[in-house]
Structure formats: C-alpha cells, structure tokens
Design a protein around this motif. Structure first.
Motif, PDB file in Angstrom:
ATOM      1  N   VAL A  75       0.847  -1.198   0.000  1.00 62.04           N
ATOM      2  CA  VAL A  75       0.000   0.000   0.000  1.00 62.04           C
ATOM      3  C   VAL A  75       0.883   1.249   0.000  1.00 62.04           C
ATOM      4  N   TYR A  76       1.961   1.205   0.784  1.00 58.93           N
ATOM      5  CA  TYR A  76       2.902   2.338   0.830  1.00 58.93           C
ATOM      6  C   TYR A  76       3.573   2.546  -0.537  1.00 58.93           C
ATOM      7  N   LEU A  77       3.917   1.449  -1.222  1.00 55.81           N
ATOM      8  CA  LEU A  77       4.512   1.567  -2.555  1.00 55.81           C
ATOM      9  C   LEU A  77       3.548   2.253  -3.517  1.00 55.81           C
ATOM     10  N   ASP A  78       2.264   1.900  -3.399  1.00 59.34           N
ATOM     11  CA  ASP A  78       1.254   2.515  -4.271  1.00 59.34           C
ATOM     12  C   ASP A  78       1.147   4.015  -3.996  1.00 59.34           C
ATOM     13  N   GLU A  79       1.131   4.376  -2.723  1.00 58.81           N
ATOM     14  CA  GLU A  79       1.056   5.796  -2.367  1.00 58.81           C
ATOM     15  C   GLU A  79       2.288   6.548  -2.864  1.00 58.81           C
ATOM     16  N   SER A  80       3.434   5.897  -2.769  1.00 55.09           N
ATOM     17  CA  SER A  80       4.671   6.524  -3.231  1.00 55.09           C
ATOM     18  C   SER A  80       4.661   6.705  -4.747  1.00 55.09           C
ATOM     19  N   TYR A  81       4.145   5.709  -5.448  1.00 53.33           N
ATOM     20  CA  TYR A  81       4.099   5.782  -6.917  1.00 53.33           C
ATOM     21  C   TYR A  81       3.218   6.941  -7.380  1.00 53.33           C
ATOM     22  N   GLU A  82       2.114   7.167  -6.672  1.00 57.96           N
ATOM     23  CA  GLU A  82       1.180   8.222  -7.056  1.00 57.96           C
ATOM     24  C   GLU A  82       1.665   9.611  -6.648  1.00 57.96           C
ATOM     25  N   GLU A  90      12.600   6.013 -11.590  1.00 56.29           N
ATOM     26  CA  GLU A  90      12.379   5.437 -10.258  1.00 56.29           C
ATOM     27  C   GLU A  90      11.018   4.748 -10.164  1.00 56.29           C
ATOM     28  N   LYS A  91      10.030   5.310 -10.879  1.00 56.40           N
ATOM     29  CA  LYS A  91       8.721   4.674 -10.886  1.00 56.40           C
ATOM     30  C   LYS A  91       8.749   3.325 -11.604  1.00 56.40           C
ATOM     31  N   GLU A  92       9.588   3.189 -12.608  1.00 54.46           N
ATOM     32  CA  GLU A  92       9.750   1.893 -13.276  1.00 54.46           C
ATOM     33  C   GLU A  92      10.310   0.858 -12.306  1.00 54.46           C
ATOM     34  N   ILE A  93      11.224   1.297 -11.455  1.00 55.20           N
ATOM     35  CA  ILE A  93      11.785   0.402 -10.437  1.00 55.20           C
ATOM     36  C   ILE A  93      10.698   0.002  -9.443  1.00 55.20           C
ATOM     37  N   LEU A  94       9.810   0.947  -9.087  1.00 55.93           N
ATOM     38  CA  LEU A  94       8.708   0.656  -8.173  1.00 55.93           C
ATOM     39  C   LEU A  94       7.762  -0.381  -8.771  1.00 55.93           C
ATOM     40  N   LEU A  95       7.547  -0.316 -10.071  1.00 54.99           N
ATOM     41  CA  LEU A  95       6.700  -1.311 -10.743  1.00 54.99           C
ATOM     42  C   LEU A  95       7.279  -2.706 -10.581  1.00 54.99           C
ATOM     43  N   LEU A 118      -5.797  -5.484  -2.683  1.00 55.95           N
ATOM     44  CA  LEU A 118      -4.507  -5.876  -3.256  1.00 55.95           C
ATOM     45  C   LEU A 118      -4.673  -6.382  -4.686  1.00 55.95           C
ATOM     46  N   LEU A 119      -5.759  -7.094  -4.939  1.00 53.97           N
ATOM     47  CA  LEU A 119      -5.998  -7.589  -6.299  1.00 53.97           C
ATOM     48  C   LEU A 119      -6.162  -6.425  -7.277  1.00 53.97           C
ATOM     49  N   GLU A 120      -6.884  -5.380  -6.847  1.00 48.38           N
ATOM     50  CA  GLU A 120      -7.053  -4.199  -7.691  1.00 48.38           C
ATOM     51  C   GLU A 120      -5.706  -3.535  -7.961  1.00 48.38           C
ATOM     52  N   LEU A 121      -4.865  -3.470  -6.919  1.00 51.85           N
ATOM     53  CA  LEU A 121      -3.532  -2.892  -7.101  1.00 51.85           C
ATOM     54  C   LEU A 121      -2.689  -3.721  -8.072  1.00 51.85           C
ATOM     55  N   LYS A 122      -2.817  -5.021  -7.991  1.00 55.30           N
ATOM     56  CA  LYS A 122      -2.041  -5.886  -8.894  1.00 55.30           C
ATOM     57  C   LYS A 122      -2.485  -5.692 -10.334  1.00 55.30           C
ATOM     58  N   TYR A 123      -3.792  -5.584 -10.558  1.00 52.78           N
ATOM     59  CA  TYR A 123      -4.274  -5.307 -11.912  1.00 52.78           C
ATOM     60  C   TYR A 123      -3.728  -3.970 -12.407  1.00 52.78           C
ATOM     61  N   LYS A 124      -3.724  -3.004 -11.521  1.00 62.07           N
ATOM     62  CA  LYS A 124      -3.238  -1.668 -11.882  1.00 62.07           C
ATOM     63  C   LYS A 124      -1.777  -1.717 -12.323  1.00 62.07           C
ATOM     64  N   TYR A 125      -0.916  -2.344 -11.514  1.00 63.24           N
ATOM     65  CA  TYR A 125       0.519  -2.316 -11.791  1.00 63.24           C
ATOM     66  C   TYR A 125       0.931  -3.325 -12.867  1.00 63.24           C
ATOM     67  N   ASP A 126       0.226  -4.439 -12.977  1.00 61.27           N
ATOM     68  CA  ASP A 126       0.495  -5.354 -14.088  1.00 61.27           C
ATOM     69  C   ASP A 126       0.117  -4.700 -15.407  1.00 61.27           C
TER      70      ASP A 126
END
Length: 264
Positions: A75-82, A90-95, A118-126
């Motif tokens: 969740v923290y990674l998602d907040e950081s990415y946004e 750096e965002k590519e590394i976060l992915l 978490l499933l929604e986040l996985k769809y987002k980042y995949d």
C-alpha cells in the motif's frame, strides 16, 4: 537311520515344525512389509493434523504478522508511486518491486477487503508494466493457472476450463471438477451411486483461492501415489493365486481397507 527319516528331518526344524521354503519366507516378509505400510498410510491423516495444529499454534501468528506487514508495504509503494517524489525511472523500479513483493500475498491475507484491494492494485501495476487491459490480464492469469495445473498434476482440461475468462472463474470450475471426481471415487469404494452436487448461484458459490486448490491437489496426488504403490504390492503378493477364492477374497478385503484409510 532310514531314508524316510532323513527326508522328514530335512523338512522340519529342531522343534519339529515344518521348515518354510524360500518362497514362503519371502511371502511372509512381504506380508509384514505390507502390513507396516498399511499402518503408516492409515496414520498419515493423524500425523498431518498434528503438524497443522503445531503450525496453527506456533507458526501461523508469525506468518500472519509478516503478511500484514507486506500488505502495508505494498500500500505504501502505491502511495509513493502516485506521489510526485519519484522520477519516471524510479517509478519503473517501483513497478518491478511491486510485482516481486506482491506474489502470492493475497492468498494469505486475513480479510476479503484487503484481498480485493490488493488484487485491484495488482491489476493496476500489471497493466502499467505490461500494457494490457484488465480483461487481458484476467484471461492471461486464467491461462497461466490452467497451464500450471495441467503441467504439474496431469489434468486433462475440459471445455469449461478452457473457456474460463478469469482466474476466479477457473478456480471455481476446478474445485467443482475435483469434488465430482472425489465423489465418484468414494462411491466406487463404497458401492454407492455417486450423488450429484446441488447447483448454486454464482453469488452463493464460495470463493476458492489458488493456494487452497493447490493444497488440495497435492494431497490428492499424494494419496493416489500411495494407493498405487500399495496396489502394486498387492498384485505382486497375490500373483498367480487368482484361482484361489480365499486368496482373492483376502486381496479384496485388504484393498478395500486401504481405500477406506485413503479416503477418510
């Protein structure tokens, strides 16, 4: 000493009991070995339960804590990415980091809300990493899971399995398929007519996780392997004795006893 007395002494031991031939001794050895294996097989469910109880008491609390921390980290990674704190590189590394750290986490989360999030986040980042739509990702996940089941467990996929559009839909189909197969196998042992499962609406169907299905398949595969080994030993033990009705009956009783242990 007469010839008859010599022959009698050759066939008996010091206590006067009739000596066993090499074949008879080998047969007795195999009988003892099979009896030992049968006892071990029948005790396996009890041993497995003791292991599960030990894990529930000692390992699961630590494991659950680790899973909860991983969820918070994702969740923290998602907040950081946004946020605007990172460059495009750096965002590519976060992915990549999110993809690596999120593997299998949803199967161990304790609440449906966390799993769905978490499933929604996985769809987002995949989708961001692979450039695919949600529908394409769902289809790819279903295909990958089906390929894994086919490769590892030798499953022959049905039309319904191949037509599944999402991994969740596929897992429900797989669960129903194995439940139906288990009912048939149990009916074959008991001699009863296999009962049909009552159909449920999609909304009423229990969600099945990939972890739960894999655990079930592993257990089924282990039991089938044990049963196959035991039946091979039975065939070897009673080879050439099919004309003896007593031996045939004993073989059937022994085989059914093992079946009941494996199916219980």
């Amino acid at each position: 000493m007469t010839k008859e007395r010599h022959l009698r002494e050759d066939r008996t031991d010091k206590k006067g009991k009739e000596k066993l031939t090499g074949a008879q001794l080998e047969l007795n050895r195999l009988k003892k070995k099979i009896a030992t294996l049968k006892d071990e097989i029948c005790l396996m469910p009890e041993k497995e339960q003791r292991i599960r109880d030990f894990f529930e008491r000692n390992g699961k609390p630590v494991f659950d804590k680790e899973t909860a921390m991983k969820y918070k980290f994702l969740v923290y990674l998602d907040e950081s990415y946004e946020s605007d704190e990172f460059t495009a590189r750096e965002k590519e590394i976060l992915l990549d980091l999110f993809a690596e750290e999120s593997q299998g986490v949803e199967d161990y989360l304790t609440t449906d809300e966390q799993r769905e999030h978490l499933l929604e986040l996985k769809y987002k980042y995949d989708g961001l990493a692979l450039g695919l739509t949600r529908e394409e990702l769902q289809q790819e996940a279903a295909n990958d899971t089906l390929d894994m089941i086919v490769d590892v467990y030798g499953l022959r996929p049905t039309k319904a399995m191949k037509a599944a559009k999402t991994e969740e839909e596929l897992l429900v189909i797989l669960s129903d398929y194995y439940e139906a197969r288990d009912r048939k196998e149990l009916a074959a042992v008991t001699g009863e007519t296999p009962k049909r499962a009552t159909r449920k609406k999609d909304a009423e169907k229990k969600k099945v996780s990939k972890k739960e299905l894999e655990e079930r398949l592993q257990l089924t595969q282990t039991l089938v392997s044990l049963r196959g080994i035991y039946e091979e030993m039975l065939d070897f033990l009673y080879e050439g004795a099919e004309g003896d009705e007593t031996r045939c009956a004993q073989k059937r009783r022994t085989s059914q006893s093992v079946e009941s242990c494996l199916c219980s």
